[in-house]
Design an enzyme around this catalytic site. Sequence first.
Site, mmCIF file in Angstrom:
data_model
loop_
_atom_site.group_PDB
_atom_site.id
_atom_site.type_symbol
_atom_site.label_atom_id
_atom_site.label_comp_id
_atom_site.label_asym_id
_atom_site.label_seq_id
_atom_site.Cartn_x
_atom_site.Cartn_y
_atom_site.Cartn_z
ATOM 1 N N SER A 566 33.488 26.375 -10.532
ATOM 2 C CA SER A 566 34.817 25.776 -10.532
ATOM 3 C C SER A 566 34.152 24.698 -12.552
ATOM 4 O O SER A 566 34.120 25.387 -13.265
ATOM 5 C CB SER A 566 34.520 25.140 -9.818
ATOM 6 O OG SER A 566 35.910 23.731 -9.051
ATOM 7 N N ASP A 652 44.242 29.163 -4.556
ATOM 8 C CA ASP A 652 43.132 27.587 -4.680
ATOM 9 C C ASP A 652 44.069 26.796 -5.696
ATOM 10 O O ASP A 652 45.413 26.502 -6.467
ATOM 11 C CB ASP A 652 42.333 28.465 -5.782
ATOM 12 C CG ASP A 652 41.403 27.582 -6.173
ATOM 13 O OD1 ASP A 652 41.851 26.010 -5.621
ATOM 14 O OD2 ASP A 652 40.520 27.899 -7.126
ATOM 15 N N HIS A 687 40.102 28.295 -2.771
ATOM 16 C CA HIS A 687 38.946 27.660 -3.233
ATOM 17 C C HIS A 687 37.843 28.068 -3.248
ATOM 18 O O HIS A 687 36.245 28.423 -3.964
ATOM 19 C CB HIS A 687 38.555 26.607 -3.785
ATOM 20 C CG HIS A 687 37.795 25.564 -5.645
ATOM 21 N ND1 HIS A 687 38.347 26.149 -6.365
ATOM 22 C CD2 HIS A 687 36.652 25.151 -5.415
ATOM 23 C CE1 HIS A 687 37.893 25.610 -7.224
ATOM 24 N NE2 HIS A 687 36.375 24.507 -6.408
#
Length: 722
Positions: A566, A652, A687
């Site tokens: 991320s 995501d 995610h």
Amino acid sequence: MPAHERSGHDGPRGAYARRVVQTSRNTPSAPPIAKKVPVERTVHGDTVVDPYSWLRDREDPDVLAYLEAENAWTEAVLEPTAALRDQLFEEIRSRVQETDLSVPVRRGTWWYQTRTEEGLQYPIFCRRPAAADGSYDTSAADEVMLDQNELAAGHDYCGLGVFDVGPHHRMLAFAVDLDGSERYELRFKDLSTGELLDDVISDVYYGSAWARDQRTFFYTRHDDAMRPHQVWRHVLGTPASDDVCVYTEDDERFFVSVDLTRSEDWVIIHVGSKVTDEVWLLPADDPHTELRVVEPRRQDVEYAVEHHSDRFFIVTNDDGAESFKVVEAPVATPGREHWHDFIPHRPDVKVQAVDAFSDHLIVHERAGGVRRLEVTRLSDGESHVIEVPEQVSTTTSAANPEFFTTTVRFNYQSMITPPSVFEYDLETRERTLLKQRPVLGGYDADTYVTHRIWATASDGAEIPISLVHRRDLTADGTAPALLYGYGSYEASIDPTFSSARLSLLERGWVFAIAHVRGGGELGRPWYTHGKYLHKRNTFTDFVACGTELVSSGWAAPGKLAMRGGSAGGLLVGAVLNLAPDLFGAAIAEVPFVDALNTILDPSLPLTVMEWEEWGNPVASAEFYEYMKSYAPYENVAPRDYPPILATAGLNDPRVSYWEPAKWVARLRDTKTDANPLLLKTEMGAGHGGPSGRYDAWRDEALVLGFLIDTLSPDAERRAPGA
């Protein structure tokens, strides 16, 4: 909110990495990248052409075809590691007690716990009635409240966003996401009958609260940008179309959440941006009354509220308390004019949160880069810090739903001590180990050692690095090493345990965490010195940590890998452009690598709120130029890069799949080396990657296999003990 990993050297990636590329890759050519009409944008007089912007259109069949082709390419390149990956998966699985029970938690007249069963991907949520004296009744039968495996039947993904048992223990609210998009369907179950109610509410988000009547339930909804912006009230037995919106937040910088206090007296609606907070109250026994605000928002003033009898404890940075302090205010008049210091500001101790119990307050703190718990007796203010045996460790509060108690539970772990749950007497300070997560296969913590070293950044700042390795390993410059980093949002990567990591340690690897600026490990200044126009400190700190590992002998030249996910993936991408020769491999998981284009587009999820993290490049030419100077996608250059494995999730909502896809496409067209460049996209997840534990273990085995195959000599690839 998101979270992940991270001189001298003998040339790019070392001799062994070059040998792997030349001799062990007998695969077809990489997938071609379609040439389509590029998008041109002009911002602050700067015109940029984006040749890969077509990958944003997931309705274009060429986009899915490209992602599938990259997946096929990744599998082809990694095919020689198939046996190693299977071996790693079995190693990971063999260390886990697959059929297991969590420590039971008492709430009222019930004890709650979860269990896992061998062969099942997901937990089963259970409870049993307490004995007459309130103790755990070992003879009572478990009642299954929810079996997540049943919810997941027929689906590749299953995530729970809400799991909330009502105050009277009869009603269960739960919300399910079956594709990783974080768009949940809310359902209700009558635990006394086992029946699902007809009530179904679609498109809800995280956060929930029950009113005391056990019929009224509060939940949140998100807008088109996936920003939770509303709190709604539902009454059981009525159609969702009759639900009432009790709060709407129009300022796109702010997220909305809802929760119930431990006392179950107040429904709390928290409205927060990155740097500003506002809290609204609703009495749980009068859920249809008007909301009232604790203190109206003031820019850059943060606060959070915890209820205690006739007062609130409030954690805030008001009045220049950069490291935060604790104030108290009456329930009847909780505004700022009635705030009185309870724990004054201490510059060297960062206050993160508080837990209030009948006679004690537990303060969650950071001091000296270590997470700790401080106990304060409310009657006289006497306080003490809960002692722990290891300096490089992590201590957090466990589940403590009971308000009237003098014993609490806390979680403790380190990079060599498995997660452990302790019961702690707040008065006598006696502790009892209730459970330590089993690590099967004869795990012995004394085989390993964890410690901290420091790197010196380019501006002289001292950056902590947490290490773990086998005790018999010496810093002689021969070991492969993995450096993990994150460095954004004031999130801290604390030193925690991983049984999967043992597969690297047993093969002679060193694992290290770079506690770079932009995180919160050393307090609020550590964060502010790694955001806005200081963001490059995050990346140069990481380079300094990698350089220190090599120069001090903890990593062999050319055999240092980095990993981050991320915003930590942005770190990986930026460092690859900044110091590509320092690292022999890179893992970028759902990486935020197209950061500038994303932050320029306020229609995308999270963007407007993110302006208080990265700066607003739409409004400010200075922020635009600064972000452009480090954004990984914009700074790909015709140079050699080490082997790279990137991951993405098609669904995501936090880091869109096209960010890693565009980045890999530009790298593939631009870089000058023949090293592996791999993109693995989860086509039915978001995610967090795969939701089932076995799928997650296989995912981790793939990553570890890539690292071992890339950086370890043949002798280090053998199974431990082989």
